[in-house]
Design a protein around this motif. Structure first.
Motif, PDB file in Angstrom:
ATOM      1  N   LEU A  11       8.898  25.556  16.138  1.00  0.00           N
ATOM      2  CA  LEU A  11       8.379  26.411  15.078  1.00  0.00           C
ATOM      3  C   LEU A  11       7.713  27.667  15.603  1.00  0.00           C
ATOM      4  O   LEU A  11       7.238  27.702  16.736  1.00  0.00           O
ATOM      5  N   VAL A  12       7.654  28.687  14.746  1.00  0.00           N
ATOM      6  CA  VAL A  12       6.962  29.933  15.047  1.00  0.00           C
ATOM      7  C   VAL A  12       5.516  29.855  14.567  1.00  0.00           C
ATOM      8  O   VAL A  12       4.590  30.216  15.269  1.00  0.00           O
ATOM      9  N   ASP A  13       5.327  29.347  13.345  1.00  0.00           N
ATOM     10  CA  ASP A  13       4.005  29.260  12.716  1.00  0.00           C
ATOM     11  C   ASP A  13       3.488  27.836  12.815  1.00  0.00           C
ATOM     12  O   ASP A  13       4.164  26.894  12.407  1.00  0.00           O
ATOM     13  N   LYS A  14       2.298  27.685  13.349  1.00  0.00           N
ATOM     14  CA  LYS A  14       1.711  26.347  13.536  1.00  0.00           C
ATOM     15  C   LYS A  14       0.710  26.002  12.437  1.00  0.00           C
ATOM     16  O   LYS A  14       0.006  25.019  12.524  1.00  0.00           O
ATOM     17  N   GLU A  15       0.616  26.815  11.387  1.00  0.00           N
ATOM     18  CA  GLU A  15      -0.376  26.617  10.325  1.00  0.00           C
ATOM     19  C   GLU A  15       0.183  25.857   9.126  1.00  0.00           C
ATOM     20  O   GLU A  15      -0.552  25.549   8.205  1.00  0.00           O
ATOM     21  N   SER A  16       1.447  25.540   9.118  1.00  0.00           N
ATOM     22  CA  SER A  16       2.073  24.869   7.973  1.00  0.00           C
ATOM     23  C   SER A  16       1.593  23.421   7.870  1.00  0.00           C
ATOM     24  O   SER A  16       1.048  22.865   8.815  1.00  0.00           O
ATOM     25  N   VAL A  17       1.833  22.843   6.707  1.00  0.00           N
ATOM     26  CA  VAL A  17       1.516  21.430   6.490  1.00  0.00           C
ATOM     27  C   VAL A  17       2.746  20.717   5.934  1.00  0.00           C
ATOM     28  O   VAL A  17       3.598  21.324   5.282  1.00  0.00           O
ATOM     29  N   ILE A  18       2.798  19.424   6.207  1.00  0.00           N
ATOM     30  CA  ILE A  18       3.865  18.572   5.710  1.00  0.00           C
ATOM     31  C   ILE A  18       3.246  17.611   4.695  1.00  0.00           C
ATOM     32  O   ILE A  18       2.257  16.942   4.993  1.00  0.00           O
ATOM     33  N   ASP A  19       3.812  17.551   3.492  1.00  0.00           N
ATOM     34  CA  ASP A  19       3.363  16.600   2.471  1.00  0.00           C
ATOM     35  C   ASP A  19       4.077  15.275   2.708  1.00  0.00           C
ATOM     36  O   ASP A  19       5.306  15.238   2.797  1.00  0.00           O
TER      37      ASP A  19
ATOM     38  N   VAL B 232       0.828  -1.205   0.000  1.00  0.00           N
ATOM     39  CA  VAL B 232       0.000   0.000   0.000  1.00  0.00           C
ATOM     40  C   VAL B 232       0.868   1.262   0.000  1.00  0.00           C
ATOM     41  O   VAL B 232       1.911   1.314   0.660  1.00  0.00           O
ATOM     42  N   ARG B 233       0.402   2.240  -0.717  1.00  0.00           N
ATOM     43  CA  ARG B 233       1.048   3.564  -0.735  1.00  0.00           C
ATOM     44  C   ARG B 233       0.072   4.561  -0.119  1.00  0.00           C
ATOM     45  O   ARG B 233      -1.098   4.603  -0.493  1.00  0.00           O
ATOM     46  N   ILE B 234       0.557   5.382   0.807  1.00  0.00           N
ATOM     47  CA  ILE B 234      -0.265   6.397   1.463  1.00  0.00           C
ATOM     48  C   ILE B 234       0.356   7.759   1.199  1.00  0.00           C
ATOM     49  O   ILE B 234       1.538   7.973   1.476  1.00  0.00           O
ATOM     50  N   SER B 235      -0.433   8.667   0.665  1.00  0.00           N
ATOM     51  CA  SER B 235       0.007  10.041   0.432  1.00  0.00           C
ATOM     52  C   SER B 235      -0.997  10.970   1.076  1.00  0.00           C
ATOM     53  O   SER B 235      -2.194  10.684   1.083  1.00  0.00           O
ATOM     54  N   GLY B 236      -0.516  12.063   1.588  1.00  0.00           N
ATOM     55  CA  GLY B 236      -1.422  13.033   2.178  1.00  0.00           C
ATOM     56  C   GLY B 236      -0.671  14.152   2.870  1.00  0.00           C
ATOM     57  O   GLY B 236       0.541  14.310   2.710  1.00  0.00           O
ATOM     58  N   GLU B 237      -1.413  14.917   3.628  1.00  0.00           N
ATOM     59  CA  GLU B 237      -0.841  16.050   4.350  1.00  0.00           C
ATOM     60  C   GLU B 237      -1.012  15.853   5.845  1.00  0.00           C
ATOM     61  O   GLU B 237      -2.029  15.327   6.295  1.00  0.00           O
ATOM     62  N   ALA B 238      -0.009  16.297   6.588  1.00  0.00           N
ATOM     63  CA  ALA B 238      -0.072  16.297   8.045  1.00  0.00           C
ATOM     64  C   ALA B 238       0.056  17.741   8.499  1.00  0.00           C
ATOM     65  O   ALA B 238       1.052  18.414   8.197  1.00  0.00           O
ATOM     66  N   GLY B 239      -0.945  18.237   9.193  1.00  0.00           N
ATOM     67  CA  GLY B 239      -0.884  19.588   9.731  1.00  0.00           C
ATOM     68  C   GLY B 239       0.098  19.656  10.884  1.00  0.00           C
ATOM     69  O   GLY B 239       0.164  18.746  11.718  1.00  0.00           O
ATOM     70  N   VAL B 240       0.879  20.714  10.931  1.00  0.00           N
ATOM     71  CA  VAL B 240       1.876  20.872  11.979  1.00  0.00           C
ATOM     72  C   VAL B 240       1.205  20.922  13.360  1.00  0.00           C
ATOM     73  O   VAL B 240       1.781  20.484  14.345  1.00  0.00           O
TER      74      VAL B 240
END
Length: 172
Positions: free
Chosen positions: A38-46, A20-28
């Motif tokens: 971090l300073v900004d907590k609104e970023s996302v990690i791909d 299985v392959r899983i792709s998505g975003e994880a919010g910081v």
């Protein structure tokens, strides 16, 4: 293949057997240990993860996590954007002893229960990819006298040994 929000809990052994392959975003925001840096907590990690079984029949997790995060500049203490890219090459092991048997090319992922929480695994890898100290490339720090550090270095400083040079010249 899954694309969208990442699942909270997964069974990596079953996913590896199925390829299985899983792709998505994880919010910081959902990565509390990473947020501390971090300073900004609104970023996302791909995130892009591939679960598979290699030629030695070792269940593996390979892939990447990348994003643009904001840390504190260590020179001016203002936010600075930092690009992070973490590469995953994990071998799934049932215990510490089994982890010691993995080839050196794999970092161990110890899975004692059936399921694991996926986000902490991603978070650890992203934290390891953070720069030790972040700073702007063109940052000029202000000294306590209001001059930039570069300007202070350019001003002529008196040589503390000039008095000795005069004494030596007087003795000749």
């Amino acid at each position: 293949m899954s694309n969208g929000p990442l699942p909270n809990r997964v069974d990596p052994r079953k996913l590896a057997e199925r390829g299985v392959r899983i792709s998505g975003e994880a919010g910081v925001k959902s990565l509390p240990n990473l947020c501390q840096s971090l300073v900004d907590k609104e970023s996302v990690i791909d995130v892009d993860l591939q679960f598979s079984v290699d030629e030695q029949r070792i269940r593996t997790v390979t892939g990447s996590a990348s994003g643009r995060l904001f840390m504190t500049c260590q020179r001016c203490l203002e936010p600075v954007e930092v690009a992070v890219a973490a590469e995953f090459n994990l071998g799934i092991a049932a215990s510490e002893e089994a982890a010691k048997q993995l080839p050196r090319s794999y970092d161990p992922l110890i899975v004692e229960a059936e399921e694991i929480e996926l986000l902490p695994v991603i978070e650890e890898e992203v934290i390891l990819s953070l720069p030790f100290d972040a700073y702007h490339d063109d940052c000029s720090i202000k000294t306590s006298f209001g001059k930039s550090e570069a300007a202070v270095e350019e001003t002529e400083k008196p040589n503390p040994f000039s008095v000795l040079a005069q004494l030596k010249a007087d003795n000749k």
